[in-house]
Design a protein around this motif. Structure first.
Motif, short mmCIF file in Angstrom:
data_model
loop_
_atom_site.label_atom_id
_atom_site.label_comp_id
_atom_site.label_asym_id
_atom_site.label_seq_id
_atom_site.Cartn_x
_atom_site.Cartn_y
_atom_site.Cartn_z
N ALA A 10 0.82 -1.21 0.00
CA ALA A 10 0.00 0.00 0.00
C ALA A 10 0.86 1.27 0.00
N ASP A 11 1.92 1.30 0.79
CA ASP A 11 2.81 2.47 0.84
C ASP A 11 4.08 2.10 0.07
N TRP A 12 4.06 2.40 -1.23
CA TRP A 12 5.10 1.94 -2.14
C TRP A 12 6.48 2.44 -1.73
N GLU A 13 6.62 3.71 -1.43
CA GLU A 13 7.93 4.27 -1.08
C GLU A 13 8.46 3.65 0.21
N LYS A 14 7.61 3.54 1.20
CA LYS A 14 8.02 2.95 2.48
C LYS A 14 8.37 1.47 2.30
N LYS A 16 9.47 -0.06 -0.46
CA LYS A 16 10.75 -0.20 -1.17
C LYS A 16 11.91 -0.02 -0.19
N ALA A 17 11.85 1.03 0.62
CA ALA A 17 12.92 1.28 1.58
C ALA A 17 13.04 0.14 2.59
N PHE A 18 11.89 -0.36 3.07
CA PHE A 18 11.88 -1.45 4.03
C PHE A 18 12.53 -2.70 3.47
N TYR A 19 12.07 -3.14 2.30
CA TYR A 19 12.60 -4.38 1.74
C TYR A 19 14.04 -4.23 1.26
#
Length: 129
Positions: A10-14, A16-19
């Motif tokens: 759902a939160d694409w930017e978050k 990407k950073a997380f993974y």
């Protein structure tokens, strides 16, 4: 058994950073990046995919999960597809080569009874003339 798995975020930017961070410490990196989908893995093989939930046709609160099962050969992919249709699956993509993924990628896609995108894939197919 499992060739690769994909989830939607759902939160694409978050996401990407997380993974990038949590998979990075395990030695996994981005192997493919299509802008709205990123495949993580090693040695050029993405095994885990994340997708931007807001991209494409979102149906309901969460888009389908994608699971790809490893097949022994092209005939096994065809048999999977036929069995899935006989079991009531919705056809998504008939068995075919997908050179945009990599040479030799032969897969078929169906939607299971719960709406998930299920695939059988064989990675050693020969290009057809």
């Amino acid at each position: 058994m499992i060739d690769h798995l994909g989830i939607n975020c759902a939160d694409w930017e978050k996401s990407k950073a997380f993974y990038d961070k949590v998979l990075g410490v395990l030695g996994y990196t981005r192997q493919k990046d299509y802008g709205v989908a990123i495949g993580y893995g090693r040695d050029g093989k993405p095994d885990f995919w994340i997708g931007d939930m807001s991209a494409g046709d979102a149906s309901g609160p969460n888009r389908e999960v994608h699971v790809a099962f490893r097949a022994a050969d092209e005939d096994a992919v065809r048999a999977f597809y036929q069995a899935a249709l006989e079991a009531g699956a919705e056809p998504l993509h008939e068995p075919q080569l997908w050179p945009q993924y990599h040479p030799g990628y032969f897969g078929a896609f169906v939607r299971d009874p719960d709406g998930n995108n299920i695939e059988a894939v064989f990675h050693g197919a020969r290009p057809q003339d």
